[in-house]
Design an enzyme around this catalytic site. Sequence first.
Site, PDB file in Angstrom:
ATOM      1  CE1 TYR A   5      22.022  16.514 -25.772  1.00 19.01           C
ATOM      2  CE2 TYR A   5      24.198  17.247 -25.082  1.00 19.01           C
ATOM      3  CZ  TYR A   5      23.222  17.140 -26.054  1.00 19.01           C
ATOM      4  OH  TYR A   5      23.456  17.652 -27.307  1.00 19.01           O
ATOM      5  CE  LYS A  28      19.896  19.583 -25.866  1.00 22.84           C
ATOM      6  NZ  LYS A  28      21.264  19.813 -26.356  1.00 22.84           N
TER       7      LYS A  28
END
EC number: 4.1.3.3
Length: 297
Positions: free
Chosen positions: A137, A165
């Site tokens: 992330y 992400k």
Amino acid sequence: MATNLRGVMAALLTPFDQQQALDKASLRRLVQFNIQQGIDGLYVGGSTGEAFVQSLSEREQVLEIVAEEAKGKIKLIAHVGCVSTAESQQLAASAKRYGFDAVSAVTPFYYPFSFEEHCDHYRAIIDSADGLPMVVYNIPALSGVKLTLDQINTLVTLPGVGALKQTSGDLYQMEQIRREHPDLVLYNGYDEIFASGLLAGADGGIGSTYNIMGWRYQGIVKALKEGDIQTAQKLQTECNKVIDLLIKTGVFRGLKTVLHYMDVVSVPLCRKPFGPVDEKYLPELKALAQQLMQERG
């Protein structure tokens, strides 16, 4: 390893009651609401889920409830990131136990960790996830960790990493990542550039506003697959009108207020220190909820 994780994944909100405790009934309704609106999966316990104002025990409760409620109907990604590696590992082990499909972790923040320390952090979490793929992330605006392209390339090639992400407005970097890693599952993280992110190489997205209008984002995916740029642009514009309002109200509390008017969330409050929505925005948020309910049918 993570190819089945492609798609439109709602970054799940976490409802609280008037006493600031977890509202388990509202959480279950929200999971069902997302399933009913055609979301491909849920990203649980991330920024949108207010993970960093919850205890470890609460985060585990949320994971357990979501897993129970989803019942294998959609893909589930557990965000397990903490500043502490040990706590991240504990959450990763819980995600495995509850039957999640993948784990995710933001880069450890606050302290100026070295890049090698970041890598070791991810390796430890991957080990505790016991075979679940890792979704790295990257959200530099909130984490304060500004990874270079070379560092991103290193992280996504660690054994056990299956996806990224990418919550960044740098679409050039998105395209560079896709070019370098054609098989990587790549999520667009900023809802307001979802269509542009797909064109830059993202496979799908993880976003907070999917909770209230996920079908619009699915429509963008469909339009782009069919080469219908005009429809994709139109849908993105409609999404961005909503985002404009939510930025004014405060995104998470605004979303919860809309879901309150949709009879999904009982109490539209975030966990303190977040405050409530300014009352002057309530008529607009109520009108938005009504508009979206009519649109969804």
